[in-house]
Design an enzyme around this catalytic site. Structure first.
Site, PDB file in Angstrom:
ATOM      1  N   HIS A  72     -25.090  33.258 -21.641  1.00  0.00           N
ATOM      2  CA  HIS A  72     -26.041  32.796 -20.631  1.00  0.00           C
ATOM      3  C   HIS A  72     -25.407  32.910 -19.254  1.00  0.00           C
ATOM      4  O   HIS A  72     -24.210  32.677 -19.114  1.00  0.00           O
ATOM      5  CB  HIS A  72     -26.459  31.340 -20.893  1.00  0.00           C
ATOM      6  CG  HIS A  72     -27.737  30.983 -20.227  1.00  0.00           C
ATOM      7  ND1 HIS A  72     -27.792  30.593 -18.914  1.00  0.00           N
ATOM      8  CD2 HIS A  72     -29.017  31.033 -20.669  1.00  0.00           C
ATOM      9  CE1 HIS A  72     -29.048  30.393 -18.582  1.00  0.00           C
ATOM     10  NE2 HIS A  72     -29.814  30.664 -19.626  1.00  0.00           N
TER      11      HIS A  72
ATOM     12  N   ASP B 150     -32.842  31.322 -27.276  1.00  0.00           N
ATOM     13  CA  ASP B 150     -33.545  32.325 -28.078  1.00  0.00           C
ATOM     14  C   ASP B 150     -33.012  32.450 -29.505  1.00  0.00           C
ATOM     15  O   ASP B 150     -33.721  32.942 -30.381  1.00  0.00           O
ATOM     16  CB  ASP B 150     -33.444  33.702 -27.402  1.00  0.00           C
ATOM     17  CG  ASP B 150     -34.311  33.756 -26.164  1.00  0.00           C
ATOM     18  OD1 ASP B 150     -35.463  33.303 -26.241  1.00  0.00           O
ATOM     19  OD2 ASP B 150     -33.845  34.247 -25.126  1.00  0.00           O
TER      20      ASP B 150
END
Ligand code: ACO
Length: 370
Positions: free
Chosen positions: A256, A307
């Site tokens: 991320h 996700d």
């Protein structure tokens, strides 16, 4: 002028909608962990739009507006029937949302009241559009939205035509809460850039859908499922993941830009994935996911993002793989539109600069001499 690749670390706006501070995500100051455990998606959407949690009567008013707005114009349904059968689901959503604007008489009304109303209208219509697309491509008639159902329940109902079970509704509702907003992520930034030109809310949402579609952003949940299908069985996890890492391939659902010590949303989805697996009596996807996490975190120090466990959650709920990113859009629509409203309230054109790296002092060469 020196460019910062990917605008990493650049603070591009002020916002009072969501924050990520020391790895903690809040919506309007409320920790996502608190919201994930206690709030419904409708309460969260209200919170994002209005800056406070709704009272019981404010929530009822919002729900009745969502009921009132959930149907989509027949022209949009007819349009979806003309899309090629193999149309990418996010391309279909992008096109359908653009066409919704054509049938909204208030589409160009820039008053605050009209824009808040359009945010609610879009929130109600997005699930209807996606469910209609999913059915039409299978040769089925769309199922009309049913009043009195939550956004999560109505979406599942319109997909199958059957009343969804409570467990599925609760899981999807929690997933919607977790995906609703995320500070200045790529799709939200795209929405804000578009409306900062004083373009309309539909244009902002269409820009956002286009940005969310990519596999480095919302498209990663579908890409995780592609990877799980490629691995096929728990026995293959180690060899496939090690080969990918050796080939320097990105492992979808990991890493991320902002969180370096883990995405606070991932643990909720992991728990949901485990619980749903147990309930359905098939732990394969969950066990494969945990094994992938062990390897990737162990070797690369990368943690799963929102996700990663979404893929096994949605699959266990019986949802087709290419509807994962559209579901992300249903949820993030609340955040996009909250940011669009905030941008309109305190607008300035967003127009950064580029560090020029091309040739200098070049001369025009007549075509016959080139
Ligand atoms: N798998 C393997 N290696 C990775 C991964 C990954 N998923 N993510 C980052 N890395 C490595 C990169 O290869 C790079 O290594 P290097 O320095 O040796 O070249 C380093 O970690 C930094 O990665 P960047 O891609 O530069 O990080 P950036 O902040 O630009 O990207 C992103 C963040 C796009 C999320 C990235 O981690 C990624 O591509 N992940 C996979 C896609 C994904 O899951 N996206 C969803 C993000 S969450 C969301 O949008 C909802």
């Amino acid at each position: 002028m020196t460019a910062t690749k990917g605008l990493e670390g650049i603070v591009a706006t002020t916002s009072s909608i969501s924050s990520i501070i020391d790895g903690v995500l809040t919506y309007r100051g409320i920790d996502i962990d608190d919201l994930a455990e206690n709030a419904t998606f409708e309460e969260v959407a209200y919170l994002l739009w209005y800056g406070k949690l709704p009272t019981a009567s404010e929530l009822e008013q919002l729900k009745s507006k969502l009921d009132q707005y959930a149907a989509i114009p027949s022209e949009v349904v007819e349009g979806i029937k003309l899309y090629p059968k193999d149309t990418n689901s996010m391309a279909a959503l992008r096109t359908a949302v653009s066409s919704l604007a054509l049938y909204d008489p208030a589409a160009q009304d820039m008053s605050k009241e009209a824009n808040v109303d359009k945010a609610i209208r879009l929130q109600a219509q997005l699930p209807t559009v996606i469910a209609a697309f999913a059915r039409i491509r299978e040769g089925k008639e769309p199922v009309a939205p049913k009043a009195g159902l939550s956004v999560a329940a109505n979406f599942l109902y319109m997909l199958s035509g059957d009343e969804p079970d409570e467990v599925a509704v609760k899981a999807l509702d929690q997933a919607l809460v977790l995906h609703a907003d995320h500070e200045l992520n790529a799709s939200t930034f795209a929405a804000r850039v578009t409306v900062a030109t004083l373009s309309d809310i539909y244009s902002g949402v269409v820009s956002a859908i286009g940005a969310l579609k990519g596999p480095l952003h919302g498209g990663a949940n579908e890409a995780v499922m592609v990877m799980l299908e490629e691995i096929g069985s728990p026995d293959n996890v180690e060899s496939v993941i090690n080969e990918k890492l050796a080939n320097k391939e990105k492992i979808m659902g990991f890493g991320h830009r902002v969180y370096k010590n883990g995405d606070p949303r991932a643990k909720h989805l992991q728990k949901m994935s485990q619980e749903l697996g147990k309930l359905k009596g098939n732990m394969d996807l969950y066990n494969m996911s945990v094994h992938i996490e062990d390897i990737v975190t162990g070797q690369k120090g990368l943690k799963p993002n929102v996700d990663f466990y979404s893929a096994s959650v949605y699959t266990t709920l019986g949802i087709q793989r290419d509807l994962f990113t559209p579901i992300f859009a249903i949820s993030r629509l609340s955040g996009w539109t909250a940011h669009i409203l905030e941008q309109y309230d305190n607008n300035r054109l967003i127009r950064p600069r580029a560090e020029y790296t091309g040739p200098s002092n070049a001369k025009f060469i007549p075509i016959e001499q080139r």
